[in-house]
Design a protein around this motif. Structure first.
Motif, mmCIF file in Angstrom:
data_model
loop_
_atom_site.group_PDB
_atom_site.id
_atom_site.type_symbol
_atom_site.label_atom_id
_atom_site.label_comp_id
_atom_site.label_asym_id
_atom_site.label_seq_id
_atom_site.Cartn_x
_atom_site.Cartn_y
_atom_site.Cartn_z
ATOM 1 N N GLY A 1 0.734 -1.096 0.081
ATOM 2 C CA GLY A 1 -0.045 -0.171 0.009
ATOM 3 C C GLY A 1 0.785 1.256 -0.190
ATOM 4 N N VAL A 2 1.981 1.108 0.622
ATOM 5 C CA VAL A 2 2.878 2.255 0.723
ATOM 6 C C VAL A 2 3.325 2.767 -0.762
ATOM 7 C CG1 VAL A 2 5.199 3.201 1.678
ATOM 8 C CG2 VAL A 2 3.516 1.912 3.165
ATOM 9 N N VAL A 3 3.965 1.905 -1.488
ATOM 10 C CA VAL A 3 4.624 2.032 -2.531
ATOM 11 C C VAL A 3 3.477 2.175 -3.602
ATOM 12 C CG1 VAL A 3 4.805 -0.337 -3.610
ATOM 13 C CG2 VAL A 3 6.412 1.623 -4.268
ATOM 14 N N LEU A 4 2.315 1.585 -3.498
ATOM 15 C CA LEU A 4 1.036 1.834 -4.638
ATOM 16 C C LEU A 4 0.773 3.331 -4.221
ATOM 17 C CD1 LEU A 4 -0.783 0.507 -6.552
ATOM 18 C CD2 LEU A 4 -2.260 0.066 -4.678
ATOM 19 N N ASN A 5 0.484 4.046 -3.089
ATOM 20 C CA ASN A 5 0.283 5.295 -2.847
ATOM 21 C C ASN A 5 1.167 6.266 -3.536
ATOM 22 O OD1 ASN A 5 -1.392 7.449 -1.601
ATOM 23 N ND2 ASN A 5 0.463 7.539 -0.314
ATOM 24 N N TRP A 6 2.718 6.136 -3.588
ATOM 25 C CA TRP A 6 3.463 6.884 -3.942
ATOM 26 C C TRP A 6 3.185 6.643 -5.369
ATOM 27 C CZ3 TRP A 6 7.455 6.117 -7.531
ATOM 28 C CH2 TRP A 6 8.546 7.066 -7.570
ATOM 29 N N LEU A 7 3.056 5.614 -6.110
ATOM 30 C CA LEU A 7 3.091 5.489 -7.621
ATOM 31 C C LEU A 7 1.765 6.137 -8.173
ATOM 32 C CD1 LEU A 7 4.005 1.518 -7.988
ATOM 33 C CD2 LEU A 7 5.269 3.635 -8.703
ATOM 34 N N LEU A 8 0.760 6.367 -7.440
ATOM 35 C CA LEU A 8 -0.523 6.756 -7.747
ATOM 36 C C LEU A 8 -0.313 8.308 -7.876
ATOM 37 C CD1 LEU A 8 -3.325 4.238 -6.239
ATOM 38 C CD2 LEU A 8 -2.466 4.695 -8.569
ATOM 39 N N LYS A 9 0.395 8.915 -6.837
ATOM 40 C CA LYS A 9 0.506 10.197 -6.780
ATOM 41 C C LYS A 9 1.299 10.457 -7.980
ATOM 42 C CE LYS A 9 -0.139 11.279 -1.816
ATOM 43 N NZ LYS A 9 0.557 11.474 -0.575
ATOM 44 N N ASN A 10 2.459 9.956 -8.227
ATOM 45 C CA ASN A 10 3.583 10.534 -9.084
ATOM 46 C C ASN A 10 3.365 9.956 -10.589
ATOM 47 O OD1 ASN A 10 5.640 11.845 -7.261
ATOM 48 N ND2 ASN A 10 5.009 10.122 -6.124
ATOM 49 N N TRP A 11 2.706 8.979 -10.877
ATOM 50 C CA TRP A 11 2.290 8.406 -12.232
ATOM 51 C C TRP A 11 0.841 8.603 -12.374
ATOM 52 C CZ3 TRP A 11 5.704 3.478 -13.513
ATOM 53 C CH2 TRP A 11 6.946 3.984 -13.209
ATOM 54 N N ALA A 12 0.198 9.661 -12.280
ATOM 55 C CA ALA A 12 -1.277 9.872 -12.306
ATOM 56 C C ALA A 12 -1.717 9.257 -13.704
ATOM 57 C CB ALA A 12 -1.427 11.190 -12.247
ATOM 58 N N ILE A 13 -1.160 9.514 -14.654
ATOM 59 C CA ILE A 13 -1.534 9.034 -16.168
ATOM 60 C C ILE A 13 -1.765 7.651 -16.047
ATOM 61 C CG2 ILE A 13 0.746 8.943 -17.046
ATOM 62 C CD1 ILE A 13 -0.304 10.100 -19.524
ATOM 63 N N TRP A 14 -0.835 6.838 -15.138
ATOM 64 C CA TRP A 14 -1.078 5.406 -15.390
ATOM 65 C C TRP A 14 -1.873 4.533 -14.301
ATOM 66 C CZ3 TRP A 14 1.055 3.735 -19.780
ATOM 67 C CH2 TRP A 14 2.032 4.534 -20.343
ATOM 68 N N ARG A 15 -2.565 5.505 -13.634
ATOM 69 C CA ARG A 15 -3.246 5.096 -12.560
ATOM 70 C C ARG A 15 -4.252 3.753 -12.803
ATOM 71 N NH1 ARG A 15 -5.408 10.494 -9.541
ATOM 72 N NH2 ARG A 15 -3.499 11.132 -8.480
ATOM 73 N N ILE A 16 -5.044 3.882 -13.772
ATOM 74 C CA ILE A 16 -6.084 2.974 -14.148
ATOM 75 C C ILE A 16 -5.129 1.574 -14.661
ATOM 76 C CG2 ILE A 16 -7.857 1.990 -15.767
ATOM 77 C CD1 ILE A 16 -8.808 4.901 -16.009
ATOM 78 N N GLY A 17 -4.301 1.720 -15.378
ATOM 79 C CA GLY A 17 -3.704 0.389 -15.857
ATOM 80 C C GLY A 17 -2.737 -0.023 -14.638
ATOM 81 N N LEU A 18 -2.073 0.794 -13.770
ATOM 82 C CA LEU A 18 -1.137 0.377 -12.735
ATOM 83 C C LEU A 18 -2.120 -0.546 -11.728
ATOM 84 C CD1 LEU A 18 1.353 0.442 -11.591
ATOM 85 C CD2 LEU A 18 0.463 2.569 -10.035
ATOM 86 N N VAL A 19 -3.410 0.041 -11.473
ATOM 87 C CA VAL A 19 -4.319 -0.610 -10.349
ATOM 88 C C VAL A 19 -4.635 -1.965 -11.105
ATOM 89 C CG1 VAL A 19 -6.524 -0.691 -9.405
ATOM 90 C CG2 VAL A 19 -5.241 1.414 -9.455
ATOM 91 N N LEU A 20 -5.308 -2.104 -12.527
ATOM 92 C CA LEU A 20 -5.584 -3.262 -13.220
ATOM 93 C C LEU A 20 -4.323 -4.292 -13.007
ATOM 94 C CD1 LEU A 20 -7.342 -2.088 -16.213
ATOM 95 C CD2 LEU A 20 -8.345 -3.212 -14.202
ATOM 96 N N LEU A 21 -3.126 -3.741 -13.396
ATOM 97 C CA LEU A 21 -2.162 -4.776 -13.362
ATOM 98 C C LEU A 21 -1.898 -5.365 -11.934
ATOM 99 C CD1 LEU A 21 0.526 -5.618 -14.914
ATOM 100 C CD2 LEU A 21 1.629 -3.571 -13.835
ATOM 101 N N ILE A 22 -2.097 -4.629 -10.917
ATOM 102 C CA ILE A 22 -1.761 -5.176 -9.736
ATOM 103 C C ILE A 22 -2.891 -6.177 -9.156
ATOM 104 C CG2 ILE A 22 -1.802 -4.659 -7.199
ATOM 105 C CD1 ILE A 22 -0.226 -2.055 -8.238
ATOM 106 N N LEU A 23 -4.222 -5.567 -9.697
ATOM 107 C CA LEU A 23 -5.311 -6.364 -9.147
ATOM 108 C C LEU A 23 -5.868 -7.577 -10.145
ATOM 109 C CD1 LEU A 23 -7.673 -3.487 -7.816
ATOM 110 C CD2 LEU A 23 -5.770 -4.878 -6.477
#
Length: 504
Positions: free
Chosen positions: A332-354
């Protein structure tokens, strides 16, 4: 007004977490058949419920009884015995979810807490063990709150927080001996020293005294088990599961080194590779940016795991499920950092993880044999003699036969209190007074039909239930195969025979 709105959002968010948690844990809760330890624990819970003088019966096998005490309460409310005891794990996991949210918020912030809670929701490692009637899920929850209470105590050293620590530590010790490992990691809480307060020895002394007192009170709670004359069996059975300090010193790297690759593989499989990757990234990130929290969380994650790898004689992922909450917090810690700093990739990032985790979870809830459970565990839970495929169906068949009112004898492999059979049948037939389930002995194989069972068959219906791998005398003329029950992925089938007395 603003405060009320914030509270409503908080309550609504936690409510959604709880709803989604219950959906992932309660749907098809009994789709997986009873497992050997579940059968034993459920049977003990039934005995405790029906005979309070047997309050400490789990000690007969060196097991701490708290899980079975809770199972007895659940059995008084839920008729299905397997569901009743599995619900204990479900509720323990729910309390653990709230604990993860609370601990993450305490260490970081609310946004990270929500993300860690979401990872907790979908993490297959936790989904799997939150749905099994074994004590490890309850132990995992106690580990979360021991960690949280230690943080509270370092930040607010008072009797209230010391009492909370003592209660959760005592609860953990009453659940499983593994909880003792947590005592060694309580000093890590010093790394969570309040940032706005100066480091001083007076406060350290105060925390040390309160922590020591909490440990003593926790051990006193555990000492309630000394009321039973069977208490000594805990120490006796512990020797069957762990190496003594002397043995560890004689081979400190064996089997530790060989287990490193196993543990890594199991974590990748049970967490799924995206979540495992987040955990690794998070440890690196925190050690570089917030080294104290990195050492604190890394210590609680890796330290107990190393101890288990070093001292455990047998070793499976179940032995270290209690570290999973630390893994989801780190994710959750690094996911929070990624979502803050890579906003354009949010949807793809969440899907990749989940997606990998959700795919795993879906199979756990609908078709467990197809789920990518690590092979070492899949064989035990779903394929070998320990898996209880067919037991429920056989119990229903016997209930129908028993309606005629005549006595029925059912022989099985194994002995009472020590396996999927006969305990798995007994948990479903406990209220059917005219059915007698009898374990035919501890031997691994049944070489012939027991004479007593043949004698009973001359008077009333008699049956034999045995796994194919343990039935040597398959062609015995006294046996008529009623049916058999295949197990997941071509495992060891369960055979159901009627015993027939041959005419002289």
């Amino acid at each position: 007004m603003f405060s009320q709105l914030k509270n409503r959002k908080l309550i609504g968010g936690l409510g959604l977490l709880i709803v989604f948690y219950l959906l992932t844990r309660l749907v098809n809760l009994t789709v997986m058949p009873v497992f050997v330890d579940e059968a034993i624990y459920t049977r003990w819970s039934q005995v405790i419920l029906n005979d309070h003088s047997q309050f400490f019966i789990p000690l007969s096998d060196g097991k701490q009884p708290l899980y079975m005490w809770l199972g007895a309460i659940s059995l008084a409310l839920i008729s299905d015995p397997l569901m009743a005891t599995r619900v204990v794990s479900v509720l323990a996991g729910l309390i653990g979810l709230l604990g993860v949210w609370w601990l993450t918020k305490e260490l970081f912030n609310k946004q990270t807490a929500w993300l860690s809670a979401i990872v907790y929701l979908v993490c297959p490692f936790l989904v799997f063990y939150n749905r099994l009637a074994v004590a490890d899920g309850l132990l995992t929850t106690f580990f979360i709150y021991i960690t949280l209470a230690s943080v509270w105590l370092i930040r607010k050293p008072n009797l209230k927080n010391a009492l909370i620590l003592s209660l959760v530590l005592g609860g953990g010790l009453l659940t499983k001996s593994t909880a003792a490992i947590a005592i060694f990691f309580l000093p890590l809480a010093l790394l969570c020293w309040p940032s706005k307060q100066k480091f001083n020895w007076t406060r350290i002394l105060q925390v040390t005294v309160l922590s020591g007192g909490a440990v003593i009170v926790g051990l006193v709670l555990y000492s309630l088990l000394r009321l039973s004359p069977l208490y000594y069996l805990i120490g006796q059975r512990t020797g069957d599961f762990i190496f003594t300090p002397k043995e560890v010193l004689t081979h400190p790297l064996d089997p530790f080194i060989g287990r490193i690759s196993d543990v890594t593989g199991w974590l990748v499989e049970y967490l799924t590779w995206p979540i495992f990757g987040l955990v690794v990234l998070s440890l690196v990130f925190l050690l570089l940016k917030k080294w104290r929290l990195g050492i604190f969380l890394g210590g609680w994650l890796i330290g107990p795991l190393v101890i288990e790898m070093e001292i455990a004689k047998g070793f499976t992922p179940r032995y270290f499920i209690f570290i999973a909450p630390m893994a989801v917090i780190l994710a959750g810690v690094v996911l929070n950092w990624l979502l803050k700093n890579w906003a354009i990739w949010r949807i793809g990032l969440v899907l990749l993880i989940l997606i990998p985790a959700l795919s795993f979870d879906y199979l756990l809830l609908t078709d467990p044999p197809k789920a990518p459970i690590p092979t070492k565990e899949k064989t035990g839970y779903l394929e070998e003699w320990s898996a209880g495929y067919g037991i429920y169906e056989i119990s229903q068949y016997l209930k129908d036969v028993a309606k005629a009112g005549q006595p029925i004898t059912v022989g099985t492999e194994g002995i009472q209190g020590y396996g999927t059979l006969p305990d798995g049948l007994e948990i479903y037939l406990r209220d059917v007074k005219n059915v007698s389930v009898v374990g035919m002995g501890q031997r691994a194989a049944i070489y012939n039909v027991p004479p007593d069972l043949i004698s009973d068959s001359r008077i009333h219906p008699a049956y034999l239930v045995v796994n194919q791998s343990r039935m040597i005398d398959k062609d015995n003329p006294n046996l008529k195969l009623i049916t058999f029950y295949p197990k997941g992925n071509g495992g060891d089938p369960l055979l159901f025979y009627q015993v027939m007395a041959l005419s002289k």
